[in-house]
Design a protein around this motif. Sequence first.
Motif, PDB file in Angstrom:
ATOM      1  N   SER A 184      -3.996   3.489   2.838  1.00 39.85           N
ATOM      2  CA  SER A 184      -4.235   2.053   2.676  1.00 39.85           C
ATOM      3  C   SER A 184      -3.499   1.276   3.748  1.00 39.85           C
ATOM      4  CB  SER A 184      -3.798   1.571   1.287  1.00 39.85           C
ATOM      5  OG  SER A 184      -2.382   1.631   1.140  1.00 39.85           O
ATOM      6  N   CYS A 185      -3.890   0.014   3.896  1.00 38.96           N
ATOM      7  CA  CYS A 185      -3.285  -0.838   4.923  1.00 38.96           C
ATOM      8  C   CYS A 185      -3.384  -2.297   4.472  1.00 38.96           C
ATOM      9  CB  CYS A 185      -3.977  -0.635   6.273  1.00 38.96           C
ATOM     10  SG  CYS A 185      -5.785  -0.490   6.151  1.00 38.96           S
ATOM     11  N   ARG A 186      -2.749  -2.600   3.338  1.00 37.57           N
ATOM     12  CA  ARG A 186      -2.937  -3.898   2.680  1.00 37.57           C
ATOM     13  C   ARG A 186      -1.859  -4.928   3.004  1.00 37.57           C
ATOM     14  NH1 ARG A 186      -4.561  -1.586  -3.384  1.00 37.57           N
ATOM     15  NH2 ARG A 186      -6.369  -0.342  -2.688  1.00 37.57           N
ATOM     16  N   TRP A 187      -0.727  -4.510   3.528  1.00 35.82           N
ATOM     17  CA  TRP A 187       0.346  -5.460   3.802  1.00 35.82           C
ATOM     18  C   TRP A 187       0.020  -6.284   5.051  1.00 35.82           C
ATOM     19  CZ3 TRP A 187       3.284  -5.756  -0.254  1.00 35.82           C
ATOM     20  CH2 TRP A 187       3.582  -4.616  -1.007  1.00 35.82           C
ATOM     21  N   PRO A 233      12.515  -3.506  10.271  1.00 31.61           N
ATOM     22  CA  PRO A 233      11.514  -4.563  10.451  1.00 31.61           C
ATOM     23  C   PRO A 233      10.931  -5.113   9.151  1.00 31.61           C
ATOM     24  CG  PRO A 233      10.562  -2.450  10.992  1.00 31.61           C
ATOM     25  CD  PRO A 233      12.012  -2.198  10.728  1.00 31.61           C
ATOM     26  N   VAL A 234      11.120  -4.392   8.039  1.00 36.79           N
ATOM     27  CA  VAL A 234      10.631  -4.896   6.761  1.00 36.79           C
ATOM     28  C   VAL A 234      11.708  -5.784   6.154  1.00 36.79           C
ATOM     29  CG1 VAL A 234       9.717  -4.308   4.486  1.00 36.79           C
ATOM     30  CG2 VAL A 234       9.291  -2.794   6.439  1.00 36.79           C
ATOM     31  N   THR A 242      -1.382 -11.128   1.453  1.00 42.14           N
ATOM     32  CA  THR A 242      -2.371 -12.195   1.417  1.00 42.14           C
ATOM     33  C   THR A 242      -3.649 -11.626   0.816  1.00 42.14           C
ATOM     34  OG1 THR A 242      -3.177 -11.661   3.653  1.00 42.14           O
ATOM     35  CG2 THR A 242      -1.456 -13.349   3.472  1.00 42.14           C
ATOM     36  N   TRP A 243      -4.513 -12.529   0.398  1.00 37.45           N
ATOM     37  CA  TRP A 243      -5.800 -12.074  -0.137  1.00 37.45           C
ATOM     38  C   TRP A 243      -6.877 -13.045   0.290  1.00 37.45           C
ATOM     39  CZ3 TRP A 243      -9.983 -13.662  -2.821  1.00 37.45           C
ATOM     40  CH2 TRP A 243     -10.870 -12.658  -3.264  1.00 37.45           C
ATOM     41  N   MET A 349       2.369  -2.086   9.009  1.00 39.77           N
ATOM     42  CA  MET A 349       2.667  -0.924   8.189  1.00 39.77           C
ATOM     43  C   MET A 349       1.368  -0.309   7.678  1.00 39.77           C
ATOM     44  SD  MET A 349       5.535  -0.546   5.235  1.00 39.77           S
ATOM     45  CE  MET A 349       5.137  -2.097   4.425  1.00 39.77           C
ATOM     46  N   THR A 350       1.254   1.005   7.806  1.00 39.35           N
ATOM     47  CA  THR A 350       0.135   1.761   7.270  1.00 39.35           C
ATOM     48  C   THR A 350       0.691   2.725   6.234  1.00 39.35           C
ATOM     49  OG1 THR A 350      -0.992   1.596   9.402  1.00 39.35           O
ATOM     50  CG2 THR A 350      -1.837   3.212   7.842  1.00 39.35           C
TER      51      THR A 350
END
Length: 383
Positions: A184-187, A233-234, A242-243, A349-350
Motif C-alpha cells: 500500500s501507499c496511502r500516506w 523523516p517521519v 488525506t482523502w 513512504m511505501t
Amino acid sequence: MADPLANDFYARLAPQGEFSRLADGNAYVPLPDDWYVGTADIVGSTAHIAAGRYKIVNTVGASVISAQMNAADGMTFPFVFGGDGASFAFPSGHLPRATDALSRVLRWAADAFGFELRGAIVPVADIRAAGFDVSVARYRPSATIDYAMFAGGGLAWADREMKAGRYRIDPAPEGALPDLSGLSCRWTPMKSRNGTILSVLVLPRPGADPAAVTAVSRRVVEMTRGLAGGGHPVPPEGPGVTWPNEGIAIEALASRGHGSLLRRKIELLATTLVAHFFFITRIKLGAFDPTHYVQVTRDNADFRKFDDGLKMTIDCDAATRDRIETVLREASAAGIVSYGLFEQESAIMTCIVPSVTSDNHVHFIDGAAGGYTSAAMALRAAP
C-alpha cells in the motif's frame, strides 16, 4: 550436500539494536554457499522521476519485496529496498518460488505501468567466485520489526551483472499476476521540518581500508544524532493522511487481480474513507488503535540502512548537511569512499501491511523527488 539448517540461517541471526555498530564489517555473517541473491530495478527510472512518477517508482520497487514475502510462506529472509528496485536472498530450496514471484512482478510492472522492470537471480557461489561476498546482519529499529543489512560488495556485483544481461529472469507470460497482498501507499508526503530531506549514499572505494570506511560511516551517522528526532523523516505524530490520495489508484493496480480496476478503486475509496475517519479522530475500533498504529509506523520505518554502503533518508538542517558533505568530500579525496547527496522538500513512504491489527508492518522511506535514485546519479557523476 546442503546444510539442513541453511533454510533457517537468517532467522537464527541475532538482531542488532545499535545502528552505528553495523558500519563495522565484523557485525555481518556470510550467507551460506548454496543460497541465491535476487535483484531488480526499473530501466530508465530517472526519466520516470523527471515525469513526476516517483511514487509509482517506489511502489514498483517495493512490489519486488512484497511478492517475495507472499511467496515465502512464512520463511524469514533478508531483503533491502533501493528506491527504484530491491534485492533479497534466499536458500536453494526456495528457488522455484522466488523465480516465479520475481517473473510475475516483472510482467505486472510492464502491464500496470509500462515500466521495464528487469530482474536477476545469482548464485552466491558465483558471487564469491568473482571475488566478492554477501554477508548479512539484522537491524532491529523497533521491538516488532527488523531489517536486513548487507555487506561484502556482492549485491552491487549482482546488480552490475543483471544490467549487463547476465542471470536475467524473463517476465512471466502475459496475464500472470504476482501476489502483492499488503502492498500500500496511502500516506501523504512528509515535508521536512529541519530544512531539507537529504538522500545520502556512501559507498566504499575499491581497495579502501575497511577500518577507514567504517570510521567515515560512523562519523556521518553520529552527525545525525543532533538533528531533531535524530533525522527521522517521519514526524513524532506520524505521517499525514488525506482523502482521497494518489496512492489509491496505484494500490488498485496492485490489488485488483483480474477484476475490474474501477470496482477496486471504488472499494479502496470506501475503505480508505473509513480509515481516514479513524486516523483523524484517533478513535479505537476493536483491536485497531490508530494512535498505536501510527506510532509503530514511525518506529518501523526503514529510513537508514547498510546495503554495501551507508544509505539514509534524513530530515536535515543546512548546517548538518554541510558538515556531512565536508566529511564525505574529504573522505572521497582520500580515496576512502564515493558519495552521492540529493536534496528535496519531502519524503514518501511505501508500506507492506499484512494486518492493521499486528505490529509487523514494514515501511520503506525515500525522498519524494528522486531520493536514492537521484543520489546514485550524483554518485556516478562524481570524479
